[in-house]
Design a protein around this motif. Structure first.
Motif, PDB file in Angstrom:
ATOM      1  N   ARG A 125     -20.606 -35.432 -42.712  1.00 21.89           N
ATOM      2  CA  ARG A 125     -19.735 -35.849 -41.611  1.00 21.89           C
ATOM      3  C   ARG A 125     -20.624 -36.244 -40.431  1.00 21.89           C
ATOM      4  O   ARG A 125     -21.209 -35.390 -39.767  1.00 21.89           O
ATOM      5  N   TYR A 126     -20.749 -37.531 -40.207  1.00 22.36           N
ATOM      6  CA  TYR A 126     -21.608 -38.031 -39.142  1.00 22.36           C
ATOM      7  C   TYR A 126     -20.847 -38.094 -37.810  1.00 22.36           C
ATOM      8  O   TYR A 126     -19.626 -38.227 -37.788  1.00 22.36           O
ATOM      9  N   LEU A 127     -21.596 -38.011 -36.717  1.00 24.85           N
ATOM     10  CA  LEU A 127     -21.041 -38.221 -35.392  1.00 24.85           C
ATOM     11  C   LEU A 127     -21.683 -39.504 -34.866  1.00 24.85           C
ATOM     12  O   LEU A 127     -22.731 -39.475 -34.218  1.00 24.85           O
ATOM     13  N   PRO A 128     -21.072 -40.660 -35.164  1.00 21.33           N
ATOM     14  CA  PRO A 128     -21.702 -41.965 -34.891  1.00 21.33           C
ATOM     15  C   PRO A 128     -21.600 -42.366 -33.424  1.00 21.33           C
ATOM     16  O   PRO A 128     -20.964 -43.360 -33.057  1.00 21.33           O
ATOM     17  N   SER A 160     -28.994 -39.331 -39.261  1.00 20.91           N
ATOM     18  CA  SER A 160     -28.198 -39.571 -40.469  1.00 20.91           C
ATOM     19  C   SER A 160     -28.899 -39.048 -41.716  1.00 20.91           C
ATOM     20  O   SER A 160     -28.254 -38.489 -42.619  1.00 20.91           O
ATOM     21  N   GLU A 161     -30.243 -39.196 -41.776  1.00 17.63           N
ATOM     22  CA  GLU A 161     -31.000 -38.701 -42.938  1.00 17.63           C
ATOM     23  C   GLU A 161     -30.873 -37.188 -43.068  1.00 17.63           C
ATOM     24  O   GLU A 161     -30.718 -36.651 -44.169  1.00 17.63           O
ATOM     25  N   THR A 162     -30.923 -36.496 -41.929  1.00 16.19           N
ATOM     26  CA  THR A 162     -30.850 -35.031 -41.939  1.00 16.19           C
ATOM     27  C   THR A 162     -29.493 -34.553 -42.430  1.00 16.19           C
ATOM     28  O   THR A 162     -29.401 -33.689 -43.311  1.00 16.19           O
ATOM     29  N   VAL A 163     -28.437 -35.108 -41.858  1.00 13.71           N
ATOM     30  CA  VAL A 163     -27.086 -34.705 -42.262  1.00 13.71           C
ATOM     31  C   VAL A 163     -26.858 -35.024 -43.739  1.00 13.71           C
ATOM     32  O   VAL A 163     -26.273 -34.221 -44.488  1.00 13.71           O
ATOM     33  N   TYR A 164     -27.326 -36.189 -44.175  1.00 16.71           N
ATOM     34  CA  TYR A 164     -27.154 -36.588 -45.571  1.00 16.71           C
ATOM     35  C   TYR A 164     -27.838 -35.597 -46.521  1.00 16.71           C
ATOM     36  O   TYR A 164     -27.254 -35.179 -47.538  1.00 16.71           O
ATOM     37  N   LYS A 165     -29.069 -35.209 -46.198  1.00 17.07           N
ATOM     38  CA  LYS A 165     -29.822 -34.312 -47.084  1.00 17.07           C
ATOM     39  C   LYS A 165     -29.215 -32.907 -47.120  1.00 17.07           C
ATOM     40  O   LYS A 165     -29.222 -32.239 -48.152  1.00 17.07           O
ATOM     41  N   PHE A 166     -28.693 -32.441 -45.980  1.00 14.51           N
ATOM     42  CA  PHE A 166     -27.995 -31.151 -45.974  1.00 14.51           C
ATOM     43  C   PHE A 166     -26.760 -31.224 -46.866  1.00 14.51           C
ATOM     44  O   PHE A 166     -26.490 -30.316 -47.663  1.00 14.51           O
ATOM     45  N   ALA A 167     -25.992 -32.299 -46.717  1.00 17.03           N
ATOM     46  CA  ALA A 167     -24.774 -32.459 -47.519  1.00 17.03           C
ATOM     47  C   ALA A 167     -25.110 -32.560 -49.005  1.00 17.03           C
ATOM     48  O   ALA A 167     -24.420 -31.974 -49.856  1.00 17.03           O
ATOM     49  N   GLU A 168     -26.169 -33.285 -49.322  1.00 13.57           N
ATOM     50  CA  GLU A 168     -26.585 -33.440 -50.715  1.00 13.57           C
ATOM     51  C   GLU A 168     -26.960 -32.099 -51.334  1.00 13.57           C
ATOM     52  O   GLU A 168     -26.632 -31.823 -52.495  1.00 13.57           O
ATOM     53  N   ALA A 169     -27.614 -31.249 -50.568  1.00 12.75           N
ATOM     54  CA  ALA A 169     -28.045 -29.946 -51.086  1.00 12.75           C
ATOM     55  C   ALA A 169     -26.860 -29.062 -51.450  1.00 12.75           C
ATOM     56  O   ALA A 169     -26.951 -28.245 -52.379  1.00 12.75           O
ATOM     57  N   PHE A 170     -25.738 -29.247 -50.739  1.00 16.79           N
ATOM     58  CA  PHE A 170     -24.583 -28.378 -50.978  1.00 16.79           C
ATOM     59  C   PHE A 170     -23.397 -29.136 -51.580  1.00 16.79           C
ATOM     60  O   PHE A 170     -22.248 -28.707 -51.476  1.00 16.79           O
ATOM     61  N   HIS A 171     -23.710 -30.280 -52.203  1.00 17.50           N
ATOM     62  CA  HIS A 171     -22.736 -31.043 -52.998  1.00 17.50           C
ATOM     63  C   HIS A 171     -21.472 -31.372 -52.204  1.00 17.50           C
ATOM     64  O   HIS A 171     -20.343 -31.098 -52.635  1.00 17.50           O
ATOM     65  N   THR A 172     -21.677 -31.976 -51.036  1.00 18.61           N
ATOM     66  CA  THR A 172     -20.530 -32.323 -50.215  1.00 18.61           C
ATOM     67  C   THR A 172     -20.760 -33.675 -49.537  1.00 18.61           C
ATOM     68  O   THR A 172     -21.817 -34.286 -49.696  1.00 18.61           O
ATOM     69  N   VAL A 173     -19.758 -34.116 -48.801  1.00 11.64           N
ATOM     70  CA  VAL A 173     -19.833 -35.401 -48.093  1.00 11.64           C
ATOM     71  C   VAL A 173     -20.301 -35.152 -46.659  1.00 11.64           C
ATOM     72  O   VAL A 173     -19.758 -34.285 -45.969  1.00 11.64           O
ATOM     73  N   LEU A 195     -21.014 -26.070 -42.076  1.00 10.43           N
ATOM     74  CA  LEU A 195     -22.405 -26.032 -41.627  1.00 10.43           C
ATOM     75  C   LEU A 195     -22.659 -27.140 -40.617  1.00 10.43           C
ATOM     76  O   LEU A 195     -22.548 -28.325 -40.934  1.00 10.43           O
ATOM     77  N   GLY A 196     -22.973 -26.763 -39.393  1.00 11.14           N
ATOM     78  CA  GLY A 196     -23.275 -27.731 -38.350  1.00 11.14           C
ATOM     79  C   GLY A 196     -24.773 -27.887 -38.198  1.00 11.14           C
ATOM     80  O   GLY A 196     -25.499 -26.893 -38.129  1.00 11.14           O
ATOM     81  N   VAL A 197     -25.260 -29.132 -38.136  1.00 10.16           N
ATOM     82  CA  VAL A 197     -26.704 -29.375 -38.037  1.00 10.16           C
ATOM     83  C   VAL A 197     -27.003 -30.366 -36.916  1.00 10.16           C
ATOM     84  O   VAL A 197     -26.184 -31.216 -36.587  1.00 10.16           O
ATOM     85  N   THR A 198     -28.189 -30.248 -36.343  1.00  8.33           N
ATOM     86  CA  THR A 198     -28.632 -31.195 -35.327  1.00  8.33           C
ATOM     87  C   THR A 198     -29.705 -32.089 -35.942  1.00  8.33           C
ATOM     88  O   THR A 198     -29.864 -32.132 -37.158  1.00  8.33           O
ATOM     89  N   TRP A 199     -30.462 -32.807 -35.080  1.00  7.17           N
ATOM     90  CA  TRP A 199     -31.469 -33.714 -35.619  1.00  7.17           C
ATOM     91  C   TRP A 199     -32.808 -33.519 -34.929  1.00  7.17           C
ATOM     92  O   TRP A 199     -32.950 -32.687 -34.041  1.00  7.17           O
ATOM     93  N   GLY A 200     -33.796 -34.299 -35.367  1.00  9.71           N
ATOM     94  CA  GLY A 200     -35.154 -34.180 -34.838  1.00  9.71           C
ATOM     95  C   GLY A 200     -36.145 -33.957 -35.968  1.00  9.71           C
ATOM     96  O   GLY A 200     -35.763 -33.780 -37.134  1.00  9.71           O
TER      97      GLY A 200
END
Length: 313
Positions: free
Chosen positions: A169-172, A154-167, A112-117
């Motif tokens: 992957r940030y693009l820092p 980072s908050e968006t990616v974290y919350k998506f990962a949390e919802a689907f029980h995974t780690v 699952l790829g996600v953007t931000w905003g």
């Protein structure tokens, strides 16, 4: 009210509503003044002799969805019901709808790829947890800016990962770098290359559109020079993943494109689910251009935006 008055009211109402007489023609036929006809018609509605029903084919969200699917040749349209035409109400309604849809479609092993905003952050906050295995969540574009504007990356990616029980992957990285040479160096790094490739391999992408104006988050992050902003105001109507496009949906071929870190618009077209979540009057031109470009095969919005898009030319 005497019987003669009732009969006069009903006669005026029949002539006006059933036989399409004008108020002036009714006045001449009945031998009364036009203002009297107007009062008789008002009384006809007041006393229940006339009941007006407006059949709006677009009041049903299912019909709206089908109409938008046909207009933009898009596979799926999901329309959220917003209680009023207010930006925050509309944003929350479509974010809830998007979160529900994403919860339903994500399965074991999906990438699952996600953007931000702001929109994406609302979607992330509305997600319910789902018991799936082997799901990966990757950030599709850099999010580090040169200002104190919060991109919620980072908050968006974290919350998506949390919802689907995974780690997560940030693009820092910043989404825009100083030159194509800098971009080439970054993308040649083994770790960064792997993250960028994971975004390309994602079978589900979730994103929104940005506008081309001073209030746009991307314009406020400090990436763009004044000359670049001026150029974009002339050529572009919006951006997806910080890739700008024209009113026709075509990608803007500019120097900005060559120093952008993240997924390209053409790559979004290859996704199993390419999900655009967007709405509001301010984003109407950008949404229209994005849909014409066919960068999404799933579009989630609110009924007010949907109605305006159907009328858009």
């Amino acid at each position: 009210m005497d019987i003669d008055k009732k009969l006069l009211i009903i006669e005026a109402a029949k002539l006006y509503y059933q036989f399409d007489y004008t108020q002036l023609a009714i006045a001449e036929k009945l031998g009364i003044s036009r203002p009297t006809v107007s009062r008789l018609l008002q009384q006809a509605k007041k006393h229940g002799y006339v009941k007006i029903e407006i059949v709006d084919p677009f009041s049903n969200n299912n019909e709206l969805e089908k109409s938008l699917q046909h207009k933009y040749q898009i596979e799926e349209v999901k329309i959220a019901y917003a209680g009023e035409e207010d930006d925050q109400v509309m944003l929350q309604a479509m974010s809830d709808k998007a979160a529900e849809y994403i919860h339903d479609v994500v399965e074991d092993g999906d990438v699952l790829g996600v953007t931000w905003g702001r929109t994406m952050y609302r979607v992330a906050n509305a997600l319910r947890k789902k018991d799936v295995k082997g799901v990966e969540v990757i950030q599709l574009k850099g999010g580090i800016g040169l200002s104190d504007v919060n991109t919620y990356d980072s908050e968006t990616v974290y919350k998506f990962a949390e919802a689907f029980h995974t780690v997560p992957r940030y693009l820092p990285l910043p989404v825009l770098v100083d030159s194509p040479d800098v971009k080439a160096v970054i993308e040649s790094d083994r770790y960064m290359h792997r993250l960028i490739e994971l975004g390309k391999q994602a079978n589900i992408a979730v994103f929104t559109v940005g506008t081309v104006d001073t209030d746009s988050m991307l314009f406020r992050l400090g990436y763009l020079t004044n000359d670049e902003k001026e150029l974009l105001h002339k050529e572009a109507v919006g951006d997806i993943c910080s890739r700008f496009f024209k009113s026709t949906g075509e990608v803007c071929e500019s120097a900005i494109k060559n120093r952008t870190i993240g997924i390209q618009l053409e790559e979004l077209k290859q996704k199993e689910k390419s999900i655009l979540v967007a709405g509001g009057n301010r984003k109407l031109e950008a949404i229209h251009g994005a849909l014409l470009g066919q960068y999404a095969n799933v579009f989630i919005t609110d009924q007010y935006t949907a109605q305006k898009l159907l009328l858009h030319r």
